[in-house]
Scaffold this motif. Sequence first.
Motif, short mmCIF file in Angstrom:
data_model
loop_
_atom_site.label_atom_id
_atom_site.label_comp_id
_atom_site.label_asym_id
_atom_site.label_seq_id
_atom_site.Cartn_x
_atom_site.Cartn_y
_atom_site.Cartn_z
N LEU A 94 9.19 2.04 76.29
CA LEU A 94 9.96 0.80 76.52
C LEU A 94 10.45 0.42 75.01
O LEU A 94 9.75 0.24 74.29
N ALA A 95 11.88 0.06 75.12
CA ALA A 95 12.29 -0.24 73.79
C ALA A 95 13.51 -1.06 74.06
O ALA A 95 14.48 -0.80 75.01
N VAL A 96 13.86 -2.15 73.02
CA VAL A 96 15.19 -3.00 73.40
C VAL A 96 15.94 -2.52 71.89
O VAL A 96 15.21 -2.79 70.95
N GLY A 102 14.42 -10.61 72.13
CA GLY A 102 14.35 -11.88 72.14
C GLY A 102 15.27 -12.62 73.08
O GLY A 102 15.14 -13.87 73.12
N GLY A 104 14.90 -11.75 76.49
CA GLY A 104 14.12 -11.53 77.65
C GLY A 104 14.39 -10.27 78.36
O GLY A 104 14.10 -9.88 79.67
N GLY A 106 13.34 -7.18 77.25
CA GLY A 106 12.25 -6.42 77.72
C GLY A 106 11.63 -6.72 78.76
O GLY A 106 11.01 -5.95 79.53
N GLY A 107 11.31 -8.10 78.93
CA GLY A 107 10.41 -8.58 80.16
C GLY A 107 11.32 -8.23 81.76
O GLY A 107 10.90 -7.59 82.45
N LYS A 132 2.43 1.65 71.41
CA LYS A 132 2.20 2.39 70.10
C LYS A 132 1.47 1.61 69.07
O LYS A 132 1.02 2.13 68.06
N THR A 135 1.14 -4.86 68.22
CA THR A 135 2.25 -5.69 68.66
C THR A 135 2.84 -5.33 69.87
O THR A 135 2.92 -6.24 71.05
N ALA A 138 0.18 -6.54 72.57
CA ALA A 138 0.33 -7.85 72.70
C ALA A 138 1.28 -8.22 73.79
O ALA A 138 1.53 -9.14 74.59
N PHE A 139 2.59 -7.55 73.92
CA PHE A 139 3.50 -7.72 74.63
C PHE A 139 3.34 -7.39 76.12
O PHE A 139 3.52 -8.13 76.97
N TYR A 140 2.35 -6.38 76.19
CA TYR A 140 2.02 -5.95 77.58
C TYR A 140 0.75 -6.94 78.12
O TYR A 140 0.91 -7.42 79.32
N HIS A 142 0.82 -9.97 77.19
CA HIS A 142 1.48 -11.19 77.69
C HIS A 142 1.80 -11.10 79.30
O HIS A 142 2.02 -12.28 79.93
N TYR A 143 1.96 -10.15 79.81
CA TYR A 143 2.36 -9.85 81.17
C TYR A 143 1.14 -9.56 82.15
O TYR A 143 1.22 -9.17 83.22
C1 LIG Z 1 8.57 -4.98 72.97
C2 LIG Z 1 9.75 -5.08 73.00
C3 LIG Z 1 10.18 -4.14 74.20
C4 LIG Z 1 10.14 -6.55 73.52
O1 LIG Z 1 11.39 -6.63 74.18
P1 LIG Z 1 12.15 -8.20 74.01
O2 LIG Z 1 13.39 -8.02 74.59
O3 LIG Z 1 12.51 -8.72 72.52
O4 LIG Z 1 11.09 -9.03 74.83
P2 LIG Z 1 11.56 -10.17 75.60
O5 LIG Z 1 12.68 -11.14 75.02
O6 LIG Z 1 11.72 -9.71 77.11
O7 LIG Z 1 10.24 -11.07 75.59
C5 LIG Z 1 9.53 -11.41 76.85
C6 LIG Z 1 8.70 -12.34 76.82
O8 LIG Z 1 7.29 -11.54 76.14
C7 LIG Z 1 7.25 -12.30 74.73
N1 LIG Z 1 6.83 -11.18 73.71
C8 LIG Z 1 7.84 -10.27 73.02
N2 LIG Z 1 7.40 -9.49 72.22
C9 LIG Z 1 5.99 -9.84 72.39
C10 LIG Z 1 4.63 -9.53 71.58
N3 LIG Z 1 4.85 -8.47 70.80
N4 LIG Z 1 3.54 -9.97 71.91
C11 LIG Z 1 3.29 -11.15 72.63
N5 LIG Z 1 4.44 -11.47 73.55
C12 LIG Z 1 5.66 -10.82 73.25
C13 LIG Z 1 8.03 -13.16 74.48
O9 LIG Z 1 7.70 -14.13 73.84
C14 LIG Z 1 8.59 -13.48 75.90
O10 LIG Z 1 7.83 -14.62 76.36
P3 LIG Z 1 8.14 -15.49 77.59
O11 LIG Z 1 8.95 -14.85 78.51
O12 LIG Z 1 7.04 -16.34 77.79
O13 LIG Z 1 9.22 -16.41 76.80
C15 LIG Z 1 10.70 -4.79 71.99
O14 LIG Z 1 10.39 -5.78 70.69
C16 LIG Z 1 10.90 -3.58 71.24
O15 LIG Z 1 11.53 -2.62 71.67
N6 LIG Z 1 9.88 -3.24 70.25
C17 LIG Z 1 9.98 -1.99 69.56
C18 LIG Z 1 9.50 -0.84 70.51
C19 LIG Z 1 8.19 -1.11 71.14
O16 LIG Z 1 7.27 -1.55 70.34
N7 LIG Z 1 7.96 -0.77 72.37
C20 LIG Z 1 6.80 -1.15 73.20
C21 LIG Z 1 6.30 0.02 74.03
S1 LIG Z 1 5.40 1.24 72.96
#
Ligand SMILES: CC(C)(COP(=O)(O)OP(=O)(O)OC[C@H]1O[C@@H](n2cnc3c(N)ncnc32)[C@H](O)[C@@H]1OP(=O)(O)O)[C@@H](O)C(=O)NCCC(=O)NCCS
Length: 170
Positions: A94-96, A102, A104, A106-107, A132, A135, A138-140, A142-143
């Motif tokens: 998953l990547a943005v 920032g 929305g 990724g969500g 990976k 960080t 932490a994103f996952y 969060h959900y």
């Molecule tokens: C991780 C990633 C996909 C997030 O995408 P994004 O579009 O910036 O995230 P969003 O704007 O959709 O964030 C959605 C919510 O997640 C939260 N969030 C985003 N990154 C976060 C993190 N690292 N830890 C905790 N929360 C996080 C945001 O605050 C937001 O919260 P809210 O809806 O309550 O306001 C992006 O940063 C990315 O591509 N990173 C590099 C690749 C990567 O790490 N991929 C992950 C899979 S290995």
Amino acid sequence: MIRPPFLITALDAAHDRSRFDCGTPALDRYLREQVSQDIRRRVAACFVAITDELRIAGYYTLATASVPLVDLPDPLRRKLPLNASVPAIRMGRLAVDGAFKGQGLGGALLANALRRAIASDIPAAVLIVDAKDDTAAAFYRHYGFLQLGEASREEGGLRLFLPLATVKRL
Ligand SMILES: CC(C)(COP(=O)(O)OP(=O)(O)OC[C@H]1O[C@@H](n2cnc3c(N)ncnc32)[C@H](O)[C@@H]1OP(=O)(O)O)[C@@H](O)C(=O)NCCC(=O)NCCS
């Protein structure tokens, strides 16, 4: 909230992958050089968020998988049949793109993947992800994703899961 206009659809040849830059070279390279072969070999499906100029703003991949029953926490395990493993769907990547982070997206991509996983005619009990790094984990979390398997962390892995029956009820 996700800013329009984005369309989330299956990757096709018309989509511009050349400019995709999420800050993780391995994920950029995968989209440019590897994913088409994986799709042809039927080992992964790829879905992209595109702008109205067909630029790829984000992507994710899905594939079938299985997880050992013992890796799931007790309360969930008790609701599942006593097989050695349970069917799963794996969101491998998953990547943005940096220009669209920032907002929305990724969500929204994660929600889209969950919708596809639930809508599939072939059921899976859980959606799993391999984060990976901390960080990404932490994103996952969060959900509501939970760690898969006691050993996963000590082995350096960050494998997380979400039960799809719960997601469907939500
Ligand atoms: C991780 C990633 C996909 C997030 O995408 P994004 O579009 O910036 O995230 P969003 O704007 O959709 O964030 C959605 C919510 O997640 C939260 N969030 C985003 N990154 C976060 C993190 N690292 N830890 C905790 N929360 C996080 C945001 O605050 C937001 O919260 P809210 O809806 O309550 O306001 C992006 O940063 C990315 O591509 N990173 C590099 C690749 C990567 O790490 N991929 C992950 C899979 S290995």
